[in-house]
Design an enzyme around this catalytic site. Structure first.
Site, PDB file in Angstrom:
ATOM      1  N   SER A   1       0.801  -1.223   0.000  1.00 18.66           N
ATOM      2  CA  SER A   1       0.000   0.000   0.000  1.00 18.66           C
ATOM      3  C   SER A   1       0.833   1.272   0.000  1.00 18.66           C
ATOM      4  O   SER A   1       0.316   2.349  -0.328  1.00 18.66           O
ATOM      5  CB  SER A   1      -0.948   0.011   1.204  1.00 18.66           C
ATOM      6  OG  SER A   1      -0.224  -0.079   2.415  1.00 18.66           O
TER       7      SER A   1
ATOM      8  N   ASP B   1      -2.147   8.688   7.731  1.00 20.52           N
ATOM      9  CA  ASP B   1      -3.110   7.894   8.491  1.00 20.52           C
ATOM     10  C   ASP B   1      -2.345   7.018   9.482  1.00 20.52           C
ATOM     11  O   ASP B   1      -1.226   7.336   9.867  1.00 20.52           O
ATOM     12  CB  ASP B   1      -4.017   7.082   7.554  1.00 20.52           C
ATOM     13  CG  ASP B   1      -3.245   6.094   6.678  1.00 20.52           C
ATOM     14  OD1 ASP B   1      -2.045   5.848   6.946  1.00 20.52           O
ATOM     15  OD2 ASP B   1      -3.839   5.541   5.731  1.00 20.52           O
TER      16      ASP B   1
ATOM     17  N   HIS C   1       0.557   5.203   6.781  1.00 19.23           N
ATOM     18  CA  HIS C   1       1.217   5.715   5.584  1.00 19.23           C
ATOM     19  C   HIS C   1       1.675   7.166   5.734  1.00 19.23           C
ATOM     20  O   HIS C   1       1.013   7.961   6.391  1.00 19.23           O
ATOM     21  CB  HIS C   1       0.266   5.616   4.388  1.00 19.23           C
ATOM     22  CG  HIS C   1      -0.310   4.248   4.211  1.00 19.23           C
ATOM     23  ND1 HIS C   1      -1.564   3.901   4.679  1.00 19.23           N
ATOM     24  CD2 HIS C   1       0.202   3.139   3.631  1.00 19.23           C
ATOM     25  CE1 HIS C   1      -1.803   2.624   4.395  1.00 19.23           C
ATOM     26  NE2 HIS C   1      -0.743   2.144   3.758  1.00 19.23           N
TER      27      HIS C   1
END
Length: 384
Positions: free
Chosen positions: A56, A348, A351
């Site tokens: 991600s 967040d 990340h």
């Protein structure tokens, strides 16, 4: 926001693009030693193509249409990205988006899920949120594309590209040998596997040393397969300091440290082995290949430890999230994020923000310190 943060690739002159790249890196709080010397103009990409493998941290939309919790195609993700919520797990550009700009590409490298035909000649992004080196990693979040599957997808890409090199002996091989291959895996093998003891049994089956060795054995095979498919200029990243991300800070109450040092210690075993693997590959195990090791652990540690010198004011909370450190629950749909994203290292629970990505990407591209890019930086890799 970041200067030139709304720059749309493909619409600006190369001179303006270069101006913006210098401005966002060298005109900010970025350390001057990490900025490359200015050049007159970027006329064309420094390499013909850029292929990306990972999770991600660099996924740009491959998970959008699969059944998974590891998705980011909703606001406020992409709040500072010109195209909005595209599936990038940050407020704006990812590490590899910025790297693509630094390499001179006129467009961001598209997700594999949405690219085909001649467009593959410029590269593709195979990264998938929640993915890992091990196939079962991330199953707790739903569907994803593991590293083994990403390599299989690249093998299909190579087959598709052959049609454009018919009649040319070694034409495709020569073309791919000039491209940059980026691979960043391992974080989820710890976060969403080894240290998720209620869901996975790996921590009872392996000591931290044995688990790192098993991951490296699998990863070595995967990277060797990329080499067999044509990769010659390969960038691999260490696992970052994930024992200190908001997700872990929200859950950990240790003695003597605010970070989960058990996780950091386990990651260090993997990172040390990965650097040794790069040395081994470069010493002739994979003839003709050049691997670069990016020490993401040290780079992320430096951002946190010296946050204010880089212009950050918040180093232990997500800009968007719920609960302690904004890390107990990650950024929810339509949630209101912090107003000044440039002051936060983390977007967040997991990340980095776009601004943190800018600093990390510029360091990987042009740092003269082998502590961050070993044995050479990405800019030097392009010239080989």
């Amino acid at each position: 926001m970041v200067p030139c943060a709304d720059l749309r690739m493909g619409r600006s002159s190369s001179a303006f693009l270069l101006f913006c790249l210098i401005l966002i890196g060298c005109g900010s709080s970025m350390a001057k030693r990490d900025c490359p010397p200015p050049t007159d103009q970027i006329q064309r990409p420094q390499v013909p193509c850029f292929f990306i493998f990972g999770d991600s941290l660099v996924d740009n939309g491959n998970n959008n249409n699969i059944l998974t919790l590891a998705r980011a195609n909703y606001r406020p993700y992409g709040i500072d990205f010109p195209e909005g919520a595209t599936g990038r797990f940050t407020n704006g550009r990812t590490f590899v988006d910025i790297l693509a700009q630094l390499l001179g590409f006129p467009n961001y490298i598209p997700p594999y899920a949405r690219v085909q035909g001649r467009a593959l000649l410029q590269g593709a992004n195979y990264a998938s949120g929640a993915s890992g080196i091990r196939d079962e990693t991330g199953n707790n979040l739903g569907a994803h594309t593991s590293m083994n599957q990403q390599v299989e997808s690249f093998a299909r890409t190579v087959q598709q590209l052959r049609r454009y090199f018919r009649g040319e002996t070694n034409g495709l091989g020569n073309y791919l040998s000039k491209c940059i291959f980026y691979s960043g895996l391992g974080s989820n093998d710890y976060l969403n596997n080894y240290f998720m003891r209620d869901y996975y049994s790996t921590s009872s089956q392996y000591t931290p040393q044995a688990y790192a060795a098993s991951l490296l054995q699998d990863y070595s095979r995967q990277l060797t397969e990329l080499y067999n498919l044509g990769a010659r200029k390969v960038v691999v990243t260490a696992v970052g300091q994930i024992g200190c991300i908001p997700y872990e800070l929200a859950r950990y109450s240790g003695n003597g440290s605010r970070c989960n040092e058990e996780i950091n210690a386990a990651i260090t075993l993997f990172n040390t082995g990965l650097k040794r693997l790069v040395v081994r590959f470069n010493r002739g195990e994979l003839p003709g290949a050049k691997f670069v090791y990016l020490d993401s652990f040290k780079s992320s540690q430096d951002l946190v430890n010296n946050a204010r010198s880089y212009g950050f004011e918040v180093a232990d909370r997500g800009c968007c999230g719920v609960g302690r450190n904004n890390g107990q629950i990650t950024c929810l749909p339509l949630q209101m994020p912090c107003e000044n994203r440039n002051k936060y290292i983390f977007w967040d629970a997991f990340h980095p923000t776009e601004f943190a990505n800018i600093l990390l990407a510029r360091r990987a591209y042009s740092s003269t310190s082998k502590s961050y890019a070993y044995p050479i930086n990405i800019q030097q890799l392009t010239t080989l």
